[in-house]
Design a protein around this motif. Sequence first.
Motif, PDB file in Angstrom:
ATOM      1  N   LEU A  42      21.930   7.460  12.067  1.00 31.21           N
ATOM      2  CA  LEU A  42      22.027   9.166  11.978  1.00 31.21           C
ATOM      3  C   LEU A  42      21.757   9.815  13.388  1.00 31.21           C
ATOM      4  CD1 LEU A  42      21.087  10.343   8.352  1.00 31.21           C
ATOM      5  CD2 LEU A  42      23.222   9.715   9.086  1.00 31.21           C
ATOM      6  N   SER A  46      24.151  11.698  16.149  1.00 22.94           N
ATOM      7  CA  SER A  46      23.970  13.068  16.536  1.00 22.94           C
ATOM      8  C   SER A  46      23.923  12.946  18.297  1.00 22.94           C
ATOM      9  CB  SER A  46      22.493  13.633  16.270  1.00 22.94           C
ATOM     10  OG  SER A  46      22.638  13.854  14.923  1.00 22.94           O
ATOM     11  N   SER A  70      24.056  18.960  14.559  1.00 21.33           N
ATOM     12  CA  SER A  70      24.880  17.887  13.794  1.00 21.33           C
ATOM     13  C   SER A  70      23.761  16.956  12.760  1.00 21.33           C
ATOM     14  CB  SER A  70      25.387  17.014  14.618  1.00 21.33           C
ATOM     15  OG  SER A  70      24.515  16.136  15.344  1.00 21.33           O
ATOM     16  N   LEU A  74      24.440  16.594   9.085  1.00 23.94           N
ATOM     17  CA  LEU A  74      24.638  15.140   8.723  1.00 23.94           C
ATOM     18  C   LEU A  74      23.604  14.881   7.501  1.00 23.94           C
ATOM     19  CD1 LEU A  74      25.033  12.763  11.978  1.00 23.94           C
ATOM     20  CD2 LEU A  74      26.605  12.952   9.973  1.00 23.94           C
ATOM     21  N   THR A 105      28.436   3.076   9.792  1.00 13.73           N
ATOM     22  CA  THR A 105      28.471   4.043  10.812  1.00 13.73           C
ATOM     23  C   THR A 105      28.419   3.407  11.892  1.00 13.73           C
ATOM     24  OG1 THR A 105      27.000   5.238   9.415  1.00 13.73           O
ATOM     25  CG2 THR A 105      27.122   6.100  11.644  1.00 13.73           C
TER      26      THR A 105
END
Lengths: 292, 238
Positions: A42, A46, A70, A74, A105
């Motif tokens: 994550l 960003s 973000s 997120l 991701t």
Amino acid sequence: MDRFVFLTVYGLSRGAIYAAFALALVLIFRATRVVNFAQGVLAVVSAYLAYSVSGATGSYWLGFGAALVSGLVLGAVVERVVMRRVEHAPPLNAVIVALGLVLLTQGILGMIYGNQYRAFPAPFSTVAMTVHGVPLMTRYDLFVFGTVLVLMLALAVLFTRTATGLRMRAAAFAPQVSRLLGVNVGRMLTLGWALAALVGAVAGMLIIPTGLGLHPTAMDLVFVSSFTAAVVGGLDSPIGAVVGGLVVGLVLSYVGGYLNSASTPLAVLALLVVVLLARPGGLFSASTARRV
Amino acid sequence: MTALLRVEGLTAGYGGVPVLHDVDLAVPEGTICAVLGANGAGKTTLLRTLSGMVRPDRGRILLDGSDLRGLPVEQLIRRGLAHVPEGRGVIDELTVEENLWLGGLFRADRRALRGPLREAYELFPALYARRRHAGHQLSGGERQMLALARALVAKPRLMLLDEPSLGLAPLVVAQIMALLRRLRDDGGLTVLLVEQNVRSALSVADSAVVMAQGRVVAADSAGALVGDDALRHAYLGF
């Protein structure tokens, strides 16, 4: 001696970032008893957003702001859309879902940005300033210390001085009772994930310029170091996470400086094993005090 | 007198297995109603169903005429229903003051809660002395006082109390019962009181229901139940 001082400052600077990242892990663990294995990726998302925004606008700080926003978004989205579905399942389910999120991701980031390292600029000089001829710390280290300090103070104020912080702590410690007292535990959980992802994004922004650069897997090793830091601290103690982060930072700095930098990943794992053998609850575990 | 709480034909349980069968109950405003019965009679499940933690299969739960069924748990306190769970529900990691604050946060901010907190401390001076201590540092009696005080900060219309006497010394139990009596007489508080300690419960209650195997087997005034020898022997064991 000069080298020792330099390595200590360097270790504390990296340790401050590990501390922030570990704190984010603790925030989520305390509320859900789940280690968020997706937190690294994550933060990378960003950072990529920051990279794109900085590239488009030419301003590092606009990118930094984009990373913060973000992170919040997120974290909230991942909790609402993904993690909520495994909330009442055994913790292993959440771990597997998080790992799936990591693979997915990283794949998507690779498709969009490519799987090569991209230079990620630091906003301040990373050349060491010298005091009386001794290299001490870089301006970037000062930036790191300042940012992490502000972040920690803000979190401390939020959790100990505000109504929302009180609700979040209550929801984490005693969800059932909190609901009886009118706390919307689900909303607190979303907020907790958003905050954790924000802190993770800041940690990512701080550490990526010091490494090889931006890459979908850029946070993998940082995650291991920070997870170790959180375990050293007992996984559910914020102060433990901070102390653990600094300890891990120092150990890695000394190992990298006095032995060689290739052994630092081994050193993290060795530290993790030693702590788990000697004090499986961590150094600051609250769980022993809780079971009265 | 109209009933503040009216329960009609309530059937509820866990995982499709009913624990409560067709429970009827009415508690008039400003009275204390005791729920008596042996272990496993369904008393705690009744309270958990009233506060939304267990979803009823059938029946109605009317608080002042409006049905509470289907409301999320966190909404019920806003309707005036405070549930003090068994084991008291003090949050160990929070201080006494934080626990109290949390009790009123749903309706007012911290500044506006200073008054209610002061009232709570006047009612329980022992808590004031311990206000900076964490919940897990309190004695059993102090925990019960904190749980009660926290529920009072919410200014509820109906308080659900689950076994407030559990594990407490007789003197402390007597104090708590005296306090409930006072809150009813002076403050008009309505209480649904689940108790194993039948004598204490009937000493303050206006009315009582006796439960056995998930059903209400008797409902009467507290005085009548104390006088009913057969019922006492059969269900209450004294």
